[in-house]
Design an enzyme around this catalytic site. Structure first.
Site, PDB file in Angstrom:
ATOM      1  N   LYS A   7      10.174 112.314  31.424  1.00 25.27           N
ATOM      2  CA  LYS A   7       9.779 113.317  30.058  1.00 25.27           C
ATOM      3  C   LYS A   7       9.428 114.721  30.442  1.00 25.27           C
ATOM      4  CE  LYS A   7       9.226 111.431  26.319  1.00 25.27           C
ATOM      5  NZ  LYS A   7      10.235 111.263  25.378  1.00 25.27           N
ATOM      6  N   TYR A  44       8.877 107.259  33.913  1.00 25.26           N
ATOM      7  CA  TYR A  44       8.650 107.576  32.409  1.00 25.26           C
ATOM      8  C   TYR A  44       8.280 108.874  32.140  1.00 25.26           C
ATOM      9  CZ  TYR A  44       7.290 107.812  27.539  1.00 25.26           C
ATOM     10  OH  TYR A  44       7.019 108.144  26.185  1.00 25.26           O
ATOM     11  N   SER A  85       4.825 113.245  25.768  1.00 32.50           N
ATOM     12  CA  SER A  85       3.817 112.108  26.005  1.00 32.50           C
ATOM     13  C   SER A  85       2.710 112.719  26.736  1.00 32.50           C
ATOM     14  CB  SER A  85       4.747 111.045  26.746  1.00 32.50           C
ATOM     15  OG  SER A  85       3.563 109.880  27.179  1.00 32.50           O
TER      16      SER A  85
HETATM   17  N1  NAD Z   1       5.012 105.204  20.875  1.00 32.14           N
HETATM   18  C1  NAD Z   1       4.052 105.981  21.580  1.00 32.14           C
HETATM   19  O1  NAD Z   1       3.012 105.738  21.525  1.00 32.14           O
HETATM   20  C2  NAD Z   1       4.631 107.341  22.131  1.00 32.14           C
HETATM   21  C3  NAD Z   1       3.776 108.124  22.725  1.00 32.14           C
HETATM   22  C4  NAD Z   1       4.285 109.087  23.357  1.00 32.14           C
HETATM   23  C5  NAD Z   1       5.532 109.654  23.381  1.00 32.14           C
HETATM   24  N2  NAD Z   1       6.317 109.028  22.589  1.00 32.14           N
HETATM   25  C6  NAD Z   1       7.503 109.224  22.541  1.00 32.14           C
HETATM   26  O2  NAD Z   1       8.228 109.318  21.271  1.00 32.14           O
HETATM   27  C7  NAD Z   1       9.583 108.905  21.195  1.00 32.14           C
HETATM   28  C8  NAD Z   1       9.451 107.978  20.215  1.00 32.14           C
HETATM   29  O3  NAD Z   1       9.072 106.594  20.651  1.00 32.14           O
HETATM   30  P1  NAD Z   1       8.826 105.412  19.948  1.00 32.14           P
HETATM   31  O4  NAD Z   1       7.570 104.666  20.107  1.00 32.14           O
HETATM   32  O5  NAD Z   1       9.365 105.688  18.332  1.00 32.14           O
HETATM   33  O6  NAD Z   1      10.064 104.411  20.731  1.00 32.14           O
HETATM   34  P2  NAD Z   1      11.153 103.606  20.004  1.00 32.14           P
HETATM   35  O7  NAD Z   1      11.661 102.877  21.120  1.00 32.14           O
HETATM   36  O8  NAD Z   1      10.781 102.777  18.989  1.00 32.14           O
HETATM   37  O9  NAD Z   1      12.291 104.556  19.442  1.00 32.14           O
HETATM   38  C9  NAD Z   1      13.349 105.254  20.247  1.00 32.14           C
HETATM   39  C10 NAD Z   1      14.494 105.325  19.343  1.00 32.14           C
HETATM   40  O10 NAD Z   1      15.469 105.657  20.370  1.00 32.14           O
HETATM   41  C11 NAD Z   1      16.782 105.000  20.352  1.00 32.14           C
HETATM   42  N3  NAD Z   1      17.351 105.354  21.777  1.00 32.14           N
HETATM   43  C12 NAD Z   1      17.056 105.110  22.828  1.00 32.14           C
HETATM   44  N4  NAD Z   1      18.099 105.346  23.618  1.00 32.14           N
HETATM   45  C13 NAD Z   1      18.939 106.052  23.028  1.00 32.14           C
HETATM   46  C14 NAD Z   1      20.185 106.695  23.493  1.00 32.14           C
HETATM   47  N5  NAD Z   1      20.582 106.816  24.535  1.00 32.14           N
HETATM   48  N6  NAD Z   1      20.933 107.212  22.170  1.00 32.14           N
HETATM   49  C15 NAD Z   1      20.335 107.074  21.065  1.00 32.14           C
HETATM   50  N7  NAD Z   1      19.394 106.471  20.560  1.00 32.14           N
HETATM   51  C16 NAD Z   1      18.501 106.018  21.629  1.00 32.14           C
HETATM   52  C17 NAD Z   1      16.164 103.655  20.070  1.00 32.14           C
HETATM   53  O11 NAD Z   1      17.157 102.907  19.761  1.00 32.14           O
HETATM   54  C18 NAD Z   1      15.062 103.818  19.324  1.00 32.14           C
HETATM   55  O12 NAD Z   1      15.438 103.657  17.871  1.00 32.14           O
HETATM   56  C19 NAD Z   1       9.912 108.647  22.482  1.00 32.14           C
HETATM   57  O13 NAD Z   1      10.589 109.793  22.976  1.00 32.14           O
HETATM   58  C20 NAD Z   1       8.684 108.246  23.338  1.00 32.14           C
HETATM   59  O14 NAD Z   1       8.938 108.850  24.700  1.00 32.14           O
HETATM   60  C21 NAD Z   1       5.908 107.736  22.145  1.00 32.14           C
END
Ligand code: NAD
Length: 341
Positions: free
Chosen positions: A150, A146, A122
């Site tokens: 990461k 957070y 991120s």
């Molecule tokens: N959405 C954004 O704007 C954004 C920006 C930068 C980085 N990210 C990164 O991208 C990734 C996905 O983000 P997102 O927005 O899709 O989040 P999200 O919460 O929609 O998806 C995360 C998924 O991981 C699963 N999960 C969480 N903990 C778990 C565990 N211990 N074991 C198994 N599964 C688990 C959740 O059930 C969920 O389906 C993350 O790593 C997040 O840090 C997201």
């Protein structure tokens, strides 16, 4: 063609990669504990879903082995900045410690050639950047648990990949937004904290959108962010995977458009496309919120040949609105009680 473990594939960004993976001829398997994801986001793609937590290392090992996994796309994480300050131990446990367990199991499963890894990091690892736009070599000084959880995994991944001779790509997303509603994918965070779905919700139900700070040193005083369409993030994952399969060395890429939009610009865009007012409530800045975050994605363009095609603000907002309409009709996804006519 690769057998690909997609951790967190039932979440927002992960589910968008499933269709493109299959189209590229790969064989994805989703591993997700559904703590924040939805089986309904996996179902349309006809991809196997293993419900399990990263902490269940025996299950992870079995899934790696049974599916002869060649590569891992690691999305699974906890991703609420505010929550991370309230529960830092939980964030380090899942995002860092349990993720280390995943890497260790991947190495143990096939020590002679461990799976390649693409990791969802991120822009939060950069904290408050001294210079814009943000390049991969910009100082990584995260300002919340957070971002630190990461960054810790970024470092661990670099070190383990070198030690165990596998390759990895770290992808740092800026603000993921939009949806691929035609393929049953979109955002379903509960609670929702992202600006665009919140602004759409405010247009629908009239509950004011909170604006955190209107006195930044930006043209309209509100914070500026770089919004990247989730379909463009999906194509970056396919490009990163193909790059590693073709023998590319371990590296990192920032993913954004290089263009920023202020909070008020987003609000006006939602108003224009929905033809409804978005009521706003102005409040103070949040601690540590940078005035602007803008990505320099030239490295991804040069090395992965990656070009965002869907990331104009109008397209992002239009797709997010279309998904909001559709989401309410999907059983299990209608958590937010809102109606879009
Ligand atoms: N959405 C954004 O704007 C954004 C920006 C930068 C980085 N990210 C990164 O991208 C990734 C996905 O983000 P997102 O927005 O899709 O989040 P999200 O919460 O929609 O998806 C995360 C998924 O991981 C699963 N999960 C969480 N903990 C778990 C565990 N211990 N074991 C198994 N599964 C688990 C959740 O059930 C969920 O389906 C993350 O790593 C997040 O840090 C997201």
């Amino acid at each position: 063609m690769a057998n690909v473990l997609v951790t967190g594939g039932a979440g927002y960004v992960g589910c968008h990669v499933l269709g493109p993976l299959k189209q590229a001829g790969h064989h994805p398997v989703v591993f997700d504990d559904l703590s924040r994801g939805f089986s309904e986001l996996v179902a349309p793609h006809g991809v196997p879903l293993v419900v399990g937590a990263l902490a269940d290392r025996a299950l992870l090992r079995r899934v790696l082995d049974q599916n002869q996994i060649d590569a891992i796309l690691h999305f699974a994480a906890l991703a609420y900045v505010g929550e991370s300050s309230e529960q830092p131990d939980h964030y380090y446990q899942v995002n860092t410690v349990d993720a280390l367990g995943l890497l260790q199991e991947a190495v143990a499963y096939r020590p002679e050639k461990p799976p390649a890894v693409v990791f969802s990091s991120s822009c939060a690892v950069f904290g408050v950047p001294p210079v814009l736009p943000i390049r991969e070599l910009s100082p990584r000084v995260p300002i919340n648990p957070y971002g630190r959880s990461k960054l810790a995994l970024e470092w661990m991944l670099e070190d383990l990949a070198r030690q165990h001779r596998f390759t990895s790509v770290t992808l740092r997303y800026f603000n993921a937004a939009g949806a691929d509603h035609q393929n049953g994918c979109g955002e379903c965070h509960a609670p929702e904290t992202h600006l665009i779905p919140l602004a759409i919700q405010a247009a629908i139900d009239g509950v004011p959108l909170s604006i955190h700070g209107d006195d930044f040193e930006t043209p309209d005083g509100t914070a500026i962010r770089d919004f990247i369409h989730v379909r463009d993030l999906a194509s970056a994952h396919i490009a990163a995977l193909d790059y590693l399969i073709a023998g590319g060395f371990s590296t990192d890429f920032n993913l954004g458009t290089g263009r920023g939009h202020s909070v008020l610009e987003v609000v006006h865009c939602v108003e224009r496309l929905s033809q409804r007012p978005v009521p706003i409530r102005k409040g103070p800045r949040r601690l540590g919120d940078p005035p602007a975050l803008i990505c320099d994605a030239s490295k991804a363009r040069q090395i992965l040949n990656w070009i965002p095609h869907y990331s104009g603000l109008d397209r992002i907002v239009a797709d997010a609105m279309a998904w909001e309409r559709q989401r309410q009709a999907i059983k299990g996804l209608g958590r937010r009680a809102v109606v879009l006519s």
